[in-house]
Scaffold this motif. Structure first.
Motif: not given
Lengths: 298, 307
Positions: A248-253
């Motif tokens: 449910g939570i985006q992880i980004e570079p």
């Protein structure tokens, strides 16, 4: 590879460790090594590119190993090593992830982690004097942390996908104000005071860390080892934690996570020990390095 | 002035909302021979008071003198899409437990004795949760089935600082907006810290404008209203906060530098779905509208992933 950011002659540059306490200035060496780099080139950008620039960096490193006397190969002692970068978002701490606290089983046995965040303004360079005012907090302690840097986006990922998305690892110190944790109820303000996140100087790329889930993580206060932990001592491993978080939570570079072990209020002392002026706190992660922070209360 | 970011014809631009119209700032300034400002709100905020004044001059000239009927840089609000005004430079800050009546009802549901906070209950929401007016709030039932709304006043910081006294706090504020602190209640409760339950993708819509202090000199005097599918759920004075706007800014800045573009969401009033018996969770297709008088109204549709 061990990547860092450093200042030399008032210029900030990206470096790669080559041999014992020596680093190559990547931009300065690129032309000689026959490598072309993007115009805006930073350690943050390298991490955000995932593995996109690792081949180029590896060629620079190989060139520097073969040309150890080149002027762009510097002694670590001749430069100022900085924190790797200021992240775009708050740094996430996987609170409550430790299976044991000071050798005693974590009373909060359920595997629901108390994720909370540290403001990016808290980042600080290794070795920098950390100061705070006694009227703001009188109860500062610290936890040594394995810092995970992300190279690829994740959303509802599996633990395997999450583990594969890790760019690298570094060491950081999570300074925390116990009185502010209690006063504000929720914790992020208490861990976000200016300078409360010294980290680096090196990011060690994931390929060089054989098993991130079996690393000794220690903290020394004025040379006395107060905390001895291990990244194995967690409810959720690196990959499991990231996968769980990504539901449910985006992880980004470029995102940063702290694994959450060892966990110990007041340096694990009874009664709690809190920082005093003149203390020097050193966090170490096996195979990654250490970060030292002298503190002063004003 | 009431500043927005809007899109029309595929591109996003900085805009000023004048009545029912949106004025595209960059070409309007060129037409008026005024000092140009950047075409994005975060840059405008970061550049400081001189740039804000440049924008204010344009706003005044439009309010006073209108515009030529053939001006290509003016559109009706209904013709454009309001985007998120800007992305802040870090996670949005949020204040929990800031309206006593909301606290009393919420604690009765847990149930637990009411504890009035001695300091603002600061937590953060993920930056990836931020979206704008009109955006769909998409929840995934693998993560949550207890989605709730929380209409809140948002403070937008204009001037950075540290250890800001309460008396100086208003000087650090650029303006105000309306935010919906969307919450996944079971995650919020089970994880102890609120962050995770309030950080699901799309869980922080704000907008439609940032209204500066000229337009909203006293946010405490405004009224907060929320509708779900047209049914009024929240209707409360913004100023009924335990910690007021100036106190929140002052508390947050103690020992910690706040920066231009930082946003702080001030907590919600009574009337959220969690307080009802039985509790009223948001469902696929529900339309949530959050309004604060003097600022504006955001309207978002709830969607369940995979439908």
């Amino acid at each position: 590879m061990r990547l860092c950011r450093f200042r030399s002659n008032s210029q900030v540059a990206v470096g790669i460790a080559v041999g014992d306490r020596r680093i190559v200035d990547v931009s300065a060496a690129a032309a000689s090594a026959g490598v072309s780099l993007p115009a805006s080139f930073s350690l943050h950008g390298i991490v955000q590119a995932g593995d996109g620039l690792l081949d180029e960096l590896s060629r620079v490193q190989q060139w520097a190993l073969q040309n150890p006397d080149a002027s762009c190969v510097l002694s670590e002692d001749a430069v100022e090593l900085l924190h790797p970068y200021r992240p775009r978002k708050n740094i996430v701490k996987a609170g409550g992830n430790a299976r044991t606290i000071n050798g005693i089983p974590n009373p909060d046995a359920v595997a629901l982690l108390r994720y909370h965040t540290k403001a990016p303004t808290a980042v600080a360079d290794p070795g920098t004097l950390l100061e705070w005012e006694s009227r703001v907090t009188a109860e500062v302690y610290a936890e040594p942390q394995l810092v995970i840097t992300i190279g690829r986006p994740l959303f509802f990922a599996t633990p395997e996908e999450a583990q594969a998305a890790v760019f690298g690892y570094s060491v950081g110190t999570d300074f925390r104000a116990w009185d502010l944790m209690n006063k504000h109820g929720q914790w992020p303000k208490a861990i976000s005071l200016d300078g409360f996140f010294p980290w680096g100087p090196y990011i060690v790329t994931a390929d060089e860390v054989a098993d991130p889930n079996a690393l000794a993580i220690d903290l020394s206060l004025n040379g006395d080892r107060l905390l001895s932990g291990n990244s194995a001592d967690v409810k959720l491993s690196v990959g499991e934690m990231l996968a769980e978080y990504s539901r449910g939570i985006q992880i980004e570079p470029g995102d940063l996570f702290m694994l959450g072990t060892p966990e110990a209020v007041g340096f694990g002392c009874t009664p709690y020990r809190f920082c005093a002026s003149g203390d020097v706190i050193t966090s170490s992660v096996e195979g990654i390095g250490s970060v030292e922070t002298p503190v002063r209360i004003v | 002035m009431r500043i927005c970011t809007f899109s029309a014809g595929g591109a996003s631009h900085l805009g000023l909302v004048i009545g029912d119209h949106v004025v595209e700032v960059v070409p309007a300034q060129a037409a008026r021979g005024l000092t140009p400002v950047p075409d994005d709100l975060l840059s405008v905020i970061e550049m400081g008071r001189d740039t804000w004044d440049d924008l204010e001059r344009l706003n005044e000239s439009l309010m006073d003198g209108g515009w030529p009927s053939d001006a290509s840089w003016v559109r009706e609000c209904s013709e454009v899409r309001f985007e998120v005004p800007f992305l802040p430079p870090k996670n949005p800050w949020t204040v929990g437990s800031n309206y006593l009546r909301h606290l009393e009802i919420a604690f009765a549901r847990i149930p637990r004795e009411v504890v009035i906070p001695k300091a603002p209950e600061f937590f953060t929401k993920a930056l990836t949760a931020v979206c704008g007016d009109g955006a769909d709030i998409v929840y995934d039932k693998r993560a949550t089935v207890t989605v709730d709304y929380e209409n809140e006043l948002m403070i937008v910081i204009g001037v950075g600082g540290k250890n800001i006294p309460k008396e100086k706090a208003m000087e650090h504020i650029f303006g105000f907006s309306v935010a919906n602190d969307v919450s996944a209640r079971e995650i919020q409760m089970h994880h102890g810290q609120f962050y995770r339950g309030k950080s699901q993708t799309g869980f922080c819509p704000f907008g439609p404008v940032v209204a500066t202090q000229v337009d909203v000199p006293d946010p405490n005097a405004e009224q907060l209203r929320t509708w779900v599918n047209g049914e009024l759920r929240q209707d409360w004075p913004v100023g009924d906060m335990i910690f007021k706007v100036d106190e929140i800014v002052s508390w947050l800045s103690q020992g910690m530098t706040i920066e231009p573009g930082d946003v702080i969401i001030c907590g919600t009033a009574p009337g959220v779905g969690f307080e009802f018996l039985p509790q009223k969770w948001l469902q696929h297709g529900d339309v949530v509208e959050c309004e604060i008088s003097g600022i504006g109204r955001i309207r978002n549709t709830i969607k369940m992933a995979g439908i």
